[in-house]
Design a protein around this motif. Structure first.
Motif, short mmCIF file in Angstrom:
data_model
loop_
_atom_site.label_atom_id
_atom_site.label_comp_id
_atom_site.label_asym_id
_atom_site.label_seq_id
_atom_site.Cartn_x
_atom_site.Cartn_y
_atom_site.Cartn_z
N PRO A 79 7.02 2.07 7.32
CA PRO A 79 5.81 1.05 7.25
C PRO A 79 5.55 0.96 5.50
O PRO A 79 5.64 1.73 4.93
CB PRO A 79 4.72 2.17 7.74
CG PRO A 79 5.39 3.10 8.83
CD PRO A 79 6.51 3.24 8.18
N GLU A 80 5.20 -0.38 5.42
CA GLU A 80 5.10 -0.40 4.04
C GLU A 80 3.91 0.35 3.24
O GLU A 80 4.16 0.64 1.97
CB GLU A 80 4.50 -1.96 3.72
CG GLU A 80 3.43 -2.59 4.57
CD GLU A 80 3.08 -4.08 4.31
OE1 GLU A 80 3.87 -4.69 3.40
OE2 GLU A 80 2.36 -4.71 4.98
N GLY A 81 2.89 0.93 3.96
CA GLY A 81 1.81 1.67 3.56
C GLY A 81 2.44 3.07 3.33
O GLY A 81 1.70 3.77 2.74
N PHE A 82 3.24 3.63 3.82
CA PHE A 82 3.61 5.09 3.87
C PHE A 82 4.12 5.36 2.46
O PHE A 82 4.85 4.82 1.87
CB PHE A 82 5.06 5.11 4.77
CG PHE A 82 5.77 6.54 4.84
CD1 PHE A 82 5.09 7.68 5.57
CD2 PHE A 82 6.72 6.92 3.81
CE1 PHE A 82 5.56 8.93 5.22
CE2 PHE A 82 7.10 8.17 3.83
CZ PHE A 82 6.70 9.07 4.72
N GLY A 83 3.32 6.33 2.07
CA GLY A 83 3.74 7.11 0.81
C GLY A 83 2.54 6.55 -0.32
O GLY A 83 2.39 7.23 -1.36
N THR A 84 1.86 5.30 0.07
CA THR A 84 0.89 4.77 -1.09
C THR A 84 -0.67 4.56 -0.32
O THR A 84 -1.42 4.62 -1.20
CB THR A 84 1.27 3.36 -1.48
OG1 THR A 84 1.42 2.52 -0.14
CG2 THR A 84 2.70 3.51 -2.08
N ASP A 85 -0.77 4.86 0.96
CA ASP A 85 -1.85 4.54 1.32
C ASP A 85 -3.02 5.83 1.61
O ASP A 85 -4.05 5.65 2.20
CB ASP A 85 -2.04 3.41 2.78
CG ASP A 85 -1.14 4.26 4.04
OD1 ASP A 85 -0.68 5.37 3.51
OD2 ASP A 85 -0.89 3.82 4.80
#
Length: 305
Positions: A79-85
């Motif tokens: 998921p694009e938010g994995f690691g940053t959200d």
């Protein structure tokens, strides 16, 4: 209890054998007593999933072998938010079969071999539907899967994404040689030290005599195999399932599904293509045993804190 068979034989661990008649009635004598079976592993609560997105745009990343401390090169669809959200996600580690082996340190294009099939195939086709978004990590080996190396890979992921992985929800799966690797890993570390919350194997497992039944009694697993598999006999999986059933009968967290493959177009070993999106099996009338998305089944279970 009533079982119905329509050209397809479904075997659950709770069943000693497939029923061959169209309708088979099993009656309990009037004087029989009912004993409640203690379940060794129970379905978990979802309180740690409530803040996660239920859908997401997935992006691809890759790491070549030798670029970092990972023992493998790997592809991740995340998921694009994995690691940053700031959220902690479950993760799935998927182990490929023999046809996808490679060494990306020598040939970077080899990694493309693991960016396909099973869970990644479902993501790419838009058929991925777990109740919460989660990344799929697909490592690549040039040899057979080894328990110690897989443990190092999982620990590498935990260290690389320290605030992004829910370490109580690491799931493991594999096809063919990867199914064998899944069981090799589970046997190497048993439940307590495995870091794994649940496992799914497709057309591959270890020899029944090498299976650590006692050490894995708490491990939720679902085994899939084709009855006509010409590469690895279905008996490899059914023997392991039967051994668990004999020692720990009627456990809901451990089961097997065997397909008769009446309309599989000759693809009797390659059962990974549809299990993760479920559509491949709908036409085969697999019935009530295969009635839930595989990832959602795994998400029923988490390790204790």
């Amino acid at each position: 209890m009533k079982f119905k068979t329509i050209f397809t034989c479904i075997i659950a661990i709770q069943m000693a054998a497939c029923q061959q008649n169209d309708d088979v009635e099993a009656t309990i004598p009037n004087d029989a007593t009912t004993t409640e079976i203690e379940q060794l592993a129970l379905v978990s609560d979802d309180t740690d999933l409530v803040n996660l997105p239920t859908s997401a745009t997935y992006v691809k990343e890759q790491s070549l072998k030798g670029e970092n401390t990972s023992p493998y090169g790997y592809v991740v669809r995340r998921p694009e938010g994995f690691g940053t959200d700031g959220k902690q996600y479950p993760i799935l580690v998927f182990l490929h079969g023999v046809g996808n082996r490679g060494n990306s340190a020598n040939n970077p294009d080899d990694l493309n071999k693991v960016d396909q099939g099973a869970a990644i195939r479902a993501i790419k086709l838009g058929l991925w539907s777990p109740k919460v978004a989660l990344p799929v990590f697909a490592p690549q080996t040039s040899a057979n899967w080894e328990g110690d190396e897989l443990k190092k890979f999982i620990e590498y992921l935990i260290d690389t994404y320290p605030n992004a992985i829910n370490t109580n929800r690491i799931y493991l799966s594999g096809f063919s040689m990867g199914g064998y690797g899944t069981w090799t890993y589970l046997n190497s570390f048993s439940y307590d030290a495995s870091l794994i919350a649940a496992a799914v194997s497709l057309a591959g497992t270890v020899d029944v005599n090498d299976t650590k039944i006692e050490g894995l009694k708490l491990m939720p697993f679902w085994m899939f195999h084709g009855q006509r598999d010409p590469t690895l006999p279905v008996s490899r999986s059914t023997s392991v399932a039967n051994k668990f059933e004999a020692q720990y009968p009627d456990q809901n967290h451990q089961k097997i599904t065997v397909f008769t493959q009446d309309d599989f177009d000759g693809q009797y070993h390659r059962i990974d293509h549809g299990v993760y999106d479920q559509t491949f099996w709908d036409k085969n009338q697999t019935g009530e045993v295969f009635d839930v998305d595989i990832v959602n089944w795994m998400l029923q279970y988490k390790r204790p804190d």
